[in-house]
Design an enzyme around this catalytic site. Structure first.
Site, PDB file in Angstrom:
ATOM      1  N   GLN A  98       0.805  -1.261   0.150  1.00 26.73           N
ATOM      2  CA  GLN A  98      -0.067  -0.008   0.032  1.00 26.73           C
ATOM      3  C   GLN A  98       0.744   1.583  -0.084  1.00 26.73           C
ATOM      4  OE1 GLN A  98      -2.383   0.516   3.533  1.00 26.73           O
ATOM      5  NE2 GLN A  98      -3.742   2.081   2.222  1.00 26.73           N
ATOM      6  N   HIS A 104      -8.539   1.555  -1.021  1.00 22.82           N
ATOM      7  CA  HIS A 104      -8.665   1.321  -2.519  1.00 22.82           C
ATOM      8  C   HIS A 104      -8.520   0.014  -3.400  1.00 22.82           C
ATOM      9  CE1 HIS A 104      -4.246   2.692  -2.161  1.00 22.82           C
ATOM     10  NE2 HIS A 104      -4.328   1.793  -3.328  1.00 22.82           N
TER      11      HIS A 104
END
Length: 125
Positions: A98, A104
């Site tokens: 990430q 997301h």
């Protein structure tokens, strides 16, 4: 949750239309756009418009309805672009890859039946 006074994420800037993106879907609470460095023939990022959740764990705990909406949007995109077959990837934490700490998901897939999702079809994911 995000800290007050932090710089807006790249996703917040896309949502504000400060950074151009190819938007493929949008609701009142979500936006989906093509990834600028695709890892599959179809690679769409879906994110919340509200940056308060840093990852999917926070989103699931704080707003499970929004998480369900995100999955529905992912399915709609997959229905339109990948004949309904796709991978939905959430990276949680820097060690998992990430890099943007605004929740997301990545919708990854292929375009045709001949490209069916096989074990090695999406690179090292």
């Amino acid at each position: 949750m995000s800290s007050q006074g932090a710089e807006p994420s790249i996703f917040s800037r896309i949502i504000a239309r400060e950074i151009p993106a190819t938007i493929v879907a949008e609701t009142d609470r979500l936006i989906a756009f093509e990834d600028i460095a695709p890892q599959a023939p179809v690679h769409v990022v879906i994110t919340t418009k509200d940056p308060q959740y840093r990852n999917v764990v926070e989103l699931a705990a704080g707003d499970p309805g929004l998480l369900a909406e995100l999955v529905r949007v992912a399915q709609t995109i997959a229905d339109e672009r990948t004949m309904g077959q796709f991978r939905l990837v959430f990276n949680t934490g820097a060690a998992s890859g990430q890099t943007v700490f605004h929740v997301h998901a990545h919708v990854l897939g292929v375009v045709t039946v001949a490209d069916a999702l096989g074990e090695g079809s999406l690179g090292s994911l």
